[in-house]
Design a protein around this motif. Structure first.
Motif, PDB file in Angstrom:
ATOM      1  N   TYR A  55      32.061  79.294  41.872  1.00 50.19           N
ATOM      2  CA  TYR A  55      31.182  79.878  42.880  1.00 50.19           C
ATOM      3  C   TYR A  55      31.681  81.253  43.293  1.00 50.19           C
ATOM      4  O   TYR A  55      30.911  82.211  43.365  1.00 50.19           O
ATOM      5  N   LYS A 100      29.812  84.765  42.829  1.00 50.44           N
ATOM      6  CA  LYS A 100      29.553  85.560  44.027  1.00 50.44           C
ATOM      7  C   LYS A 100      30.115  86.969  43.843  1.00 50.44           C
ATOM      8  O   LYS A 100      29.461  87.959  44.141  1.00 50.44           O
ATOM      9  N   ARG A 105      27.961  90.598  43.458  1.00 47.39           N
ATOM     10  CA  ARG A 105      28.233  91.629  44.430  1.00 47.39           C
ATOM     11  C   ARG A 105      28.247  93.010  43.769  1.00 47.39           C
ATOM     12  O   ARG A 105      27.868  94.009  44.368  1.00 47.39           O
TER      13      ARG A 105
END
Length: 84
Positions: A73, A77, A81
């Motif tokens: 995860y 993430k 970004r």
């Protein structure tokens, strides 16, 4: 007294073995969870030593899976970004 022995033979490396490892671990977790529920229901307490032992064994089995999912995860993430 209930004694649970978990013995899983894992072979690192090959992709098919990784799938087998995941399925074996899932089966172990589900089987142990079911046994823990049965013992808890039959003893009518969650504080029975066998229930506690099974719960702790489940913790040991689940923790690496949770760490792996968290790492995946966080990696995703971080990846997304960069595109924002």
């Amino acid at each position: 007294m209930c004694v649970i022995v978990i013995c899983v033979d894992f072979y690192e490396g090959a992709q098919s073995n990784t799938v087998m490892k995941t399925q074996d671990t899932t089966d172990i977790i589900q089987d142990l969870r079911n046994k823990m529920i049965i013992v808890a229901e039959s003893t009518k307490t969650l504080l029975h030593p066998d229930v506690i032992t099974m719960s702790q064994t489940l913790d040991v089995e689940l923790l690496p899976i949770q760490r792996k999912k968290l790492k995946e995860y966080e990696s995703k993430k971080h990846k997304y970004r960069h595109y924002q």
